[in-house]
Motif scaffolding. Structure first.
Motif, PDB file in Angstrom:
ATOM      1  N   MET A 177       0.812  -1.184   0.000  1.00 47.82           N
ATOM      2  CA  MET A 177       0.000   0.000   0.000  1.00 47.82           C
ATOM      3  C   MET A 177       0.865   1.261   0.000  1.00 47.82           C
ATOM      4  N   ILE A 178       2.064   1.187   0.561  1.00 46.91           N
ATOM      5  CA  ILE A 178       2.983   2.330   0.530  1.00 46.91           C
ATOM      6  C   ILE A 178       3.769   2.255  -0.771  1.00 46.91           C
ATOM      7  N   LYS A 179       3.746   3.347  -1.527  1.00 56.42           N
ATOM      8  CA  LYS A 179       4.383   3.356  -2.842  1.00 56.42           C
ATOM      9  C   LYS A 179       5.865   3.711  -2.787  1.00 56.42           C
ATOM     10  N   ASN A 180       6.270   4.552  -1.847  1.00 53.10           N
ATOM     11  CA  ASN A 180       7.659   4.989  -1.745  1.00 53.10           C
ATOM     12  C   ASN A 180       8.512   3.827  -1.234  1.00 53.10           C
ATOM     13  N   ALA A 181       9.319   3.256  -2.128  1.00 54.41           N
ATOM     14  CA  ALA A 181      10.091   2.054  -1.796  1.00 54.41           C
ATOM     15  C   ALA A 181      11.098   2.289  -0.680  1.00 54.41           C
ATOM     16  N   ALA A 182      11.707   3.450  -0.637  1.00 55.84           N
ATOM     17  CA  ALA A 182      12.697   3.740   0.407  1.00 55.84           C
ATOM     18  C   ALA A 182      12.035   3.793   1.776  1.00 55.84           C
ATOM     19  N   ILE A 183      10.904   4.451   1.865  1.00 61.47           N
ATOM     20  CA  ILE A 183      10.198   4.552   3.148  1.00 61.47           C
ATOM     21  C   ILE A 183       9.615   3.200   3.535  1.00 61.47           C
ATOM     22  N   LEU A 184       9.103   2.472   2.566  1.00 57.93           N
ATOM     23  CA  LEU A 184       8.594   1.128   2.841  1.00 57.93           C
ATOM     24  C   LEU A 184       9.703   0.262   3.430  1.00 57.93           C
ATOM     25  N   GLY A 185      10.886   0.322   2.841  1.00 59.59           N
ATOM     26  CA  GLY A 185      12.023  -0.445   3.361  1.00 59.59           C
ATOM     27  C   GLY A 185      12.398  -0.023   4.770  1.00 59.59           C
ATOM     28  N   GLU A 186      12.343   1.263   5.043  1.00 55.49           N
ATOM     29  CA  GLU A 186      12.647   1.760   6.389  1.00 55.49           C
ATOM     30  C   GLU A 186      11.627   1.252   7.406  1.00 55.49           C
ATOM     31  N   ILE A 187      10.357   1.277   7.051  1.00 56.90           N
ATOM     32  CA  ILE A 187       9.318   0.773   7.962  1.00 56.90           C
ATOM     33  C   ILE A 187       9.500  -0.722   8.191  1.00 56.90           C
ATOM     34  N   GLN A 188       9.855  -1.454   7.146  1.00 58.58           N
ATOM     35  CA  GLN A 188      10.102  -2.892   7.299  1.00 58.58           C
ATOM     36  C   GLN A 188      11.282  -3.151   8.231  1.00 58.58           C
ATOM     37  N   MET A 189      12.335  -2.337   8.110  1.00 56.86           N
ATOM     38  CA  MET A 189      13.495  -2.484   9.012  1.00 56.86           C
ATOM     39  C   MET A 189      13.108  -2.130  10.444  1.00 56.86           C
ATOM     40  N   GLN A 190      12.284  -1.099  10.609  1.00 56.95           N
ATOM     41  CA  GLN A 190      11.835  -0.739  11.955  1.00 56.95           C
ATOM     42  C   GLN A 190      11.037  -1.880  12.577  1.00 56.95           C
ATOM     43  N   TRP A 191      10.187  -2.528  11.778  1.00 58.66           N
ATOM     44  CA  TRP A 191       9.398  -3.641  12.300  1.00 58.66           C
ATOM     45  C   TRP A 191      10.319  -4.810  12.679  1.00 58.66           C
ATOM     46  N   ALA A 192      11.324  -5.069  11.862  1.00 61.58           N
ATOM     47  CA  ALA A 192      12.295  -6.119  12.200  1.00 61.58           C
ATOM     48  C   ALA A 192      12.981  -5.784  13.529  1.00 61.58           C
ATOM     49  N   GLY A 193      13.225  -4.503  13.771  1.00 57.66           N
ATOM     50  CA  GLY A 193      13.813  -4.076  15.039  1.00 57.66           C
ATOM     51  C   GLY A 193      12.891  -4.334  16.216  1.00 57.66           C
ATOM     52  N   VAL A 194      11.597  -4.138  16.025  1.00 57.23           N
ATOM     53  CA  VAL A 194      10.620  -4.439  17.085  1.00 57.23           C
ATOM     54  C   VAL A 194      10.705  -5.911  17.462  1.00 57.23           C
ATOM     55  N   LEU A 195      10.682  -6.761  16.457  1.00 58.16           N
ATOM     56  CA  LEU A 195      10.709  -8.210  16.712  1.00 58.16           C
ATOM     57  C   LEU A 195      12.032  -8.639  17.329  1.00 58.16           C
ATOM     58  N   ALA A 196      13.129  -8.069  16.864  1.00 64.17           N
ATOM     59  CA  ALA A 196      14.439  -8.416  17.427  1.00 64.17           C
ATOM     60  C   ALA A 196      14.523  -7.997  18.898  1.00 64.17           C
ATOM     61  N   LEU A 197      14.026  -6.813  19.215  1.00 63.85           N
ATOM     62  CA  LEU A 197      14.052  -6.344  20.601  1.00 63.85           C
ATOM     63  C   LEU A 197      13.194  -7.234  21.488  1.00 63.85           C
ATOM     64  N   ARG A 198      11.996  -7.567  21.027  1.00 62.00           N
ATOM     65  CA  ARG A 198      11.123  -8.457  21.807  1.00 62.00           C
ATOM     66  C   ARG A 198      11.798  -9.799  22.065  1.00 62.00           C
ATOM     67  N   ASP A 199      12.419 -10.355  21.028  1.00 60.84           N
ATOM     68  CA  ASP A 199      13.071 -11.657  21.176  1.00 60.84           C
ATOM     69  C   ASP A 199      14.266 -11.585  22.126  1.00 60.84           C
ATOM     70  N   LYS A 200      15.052 -10.520  22.053  1.00 60.47           N
ATOM     71  CA  LYS A 200      16.197 -10.364  22.963  1.00 60.47           C
ATOM     72  C   LYS A 200      15.739 -10.254  24.405  1.00 60.47           C
ATOM     73  N   ILE A 201      14.709  -9.482  24.627  1.00 61.00           N
ATOM     74  CA  ILE A 201      14.177  -9.336  25.990  1.00 61.00           C
ATOM     75  C   ILE A 201      13.726 -10.692  26.508  1.00 61.00           C
ATOM     76  N   GLN A 202      12.960 -11.417  25.711  1.00 58.24           N
ATOM     77  CA  GLN A 202      12.440 -12.712  26.144  1.00 58.24           C
ATOM     78  C   GLN A 202      13.571 -13.708  26.399  1.00 58.24           C
ATOM     79  N   ARG A 203      14.563 -13.745  25.507  1.00 56.24           N
ATOM     80  CA  ARG A 203      15.698 -14.663  25.690  1.00 56.24           C
ATOM     81  C   ARG A 203      16.449 -14.365  26.982  1.00 56.24           C
ATOM     82  N   HIS A 204      16.692 -13.081  27.248  1.00 57.36           N
ATOM     83  CA  HIS A 204      17.435 -12.724  28.454  1.00 57.36           C
ATOM     84  C   HIS A 204      16.646 -13.022  29.718  1.00 57.36           C
ATOM     85  N   LEU A 205      15.349 -12.831  29.690  1.00 57.00           N
ATOM     86  CA  LEU A 205      14.530 -13.172  30.857  1.00 57.00           C
ATOM     87  C   LEU A 205      14.549 -14.681  31.100  1.00 57.00           C
ATOM     88  N   PHE A 206      14.408 -15.470  30.026  1.00 57.80           N
ATOM     89  CA  PHE A 206      14.438 -16.930  30.163  1.00 57.80           C
ATOM     90  C   PHE A 206      15.819 -17.406  30.605  1.00 57.80           C
TER      91      PHE A 206
END
Length: 138
Positions: free
Chosen positions: A1-30
């Motif tokens: 739905m987002i046409k600007n490829a550069a911004i779309l890529g940035e949002i995708q990288m930001q989302w990957a960062g969300v998931l990576a942070l969640r996983d790191k937190i969970q791993r360290h707690l476990f």
């Protein structure tokens, strides 16, 4: 739905960062618990609120870009206003869950009201579903 490829890529990288942070937190707690340590449930909730806020920010960025690309109109850049303005212009997986999430995010950001980590995980799934529905993430 987002046409600007550069911004779309940035949002995708930001989302990957969300998931990576969640996983790191969970791993360290476990890991801490696995070696005989204990952790405070309050501290665990605090830790999980960080990726929740990050996820809300990614949703905000995606909506801002869609607004900028004239998918819907909104004069504000605040998440709640963007969600409300896009209610009938976007196809939502669960609009009411997003509205509730925005309310919870505002309580955290403005009043310091922490969400239980289970709610944080649930809201990450809500954001992920919306981003998938809009073909922002695969």
């Amino acid at each position: 739905m987002i046409k600007n490829a550069a911004i779309l890529g940035e949002i995708q990288m930001q989302w990957a960062g969300v998931l990576a942070l969640r996983d790191k937190i969970q791993r360290h707690l476990f890991a801490g618990a696995a070696v005989g340590g204990t952790y405070s449930h309050f501290a665990a909730d605090c830790a999980h609120n960080l990726p929740f806020l990050h996820a809300c920010s990614v949703l905000n960025e995606a909506l801002l870009q869609m607004r900028n690309e004239n998918v819907f109109e909104c004069k504000s850049y605040f998440l709640g206003a963007l969600v409300k303005a896009a209610e009938h212009q976007l196809t939502w997986v669960d609009f009411q869950a997003v509205v509730k999430m925005v309310d919870e995010r505002n309580q955290l950001a403005h009043e310091g009201t922490l969400l239980p980590r289970g709610d944080c995980w649930r809201y990450l799934s809500v954001v992920e579903s919306e981003l998938r529905g809009w073909s922002i993430i695969p």
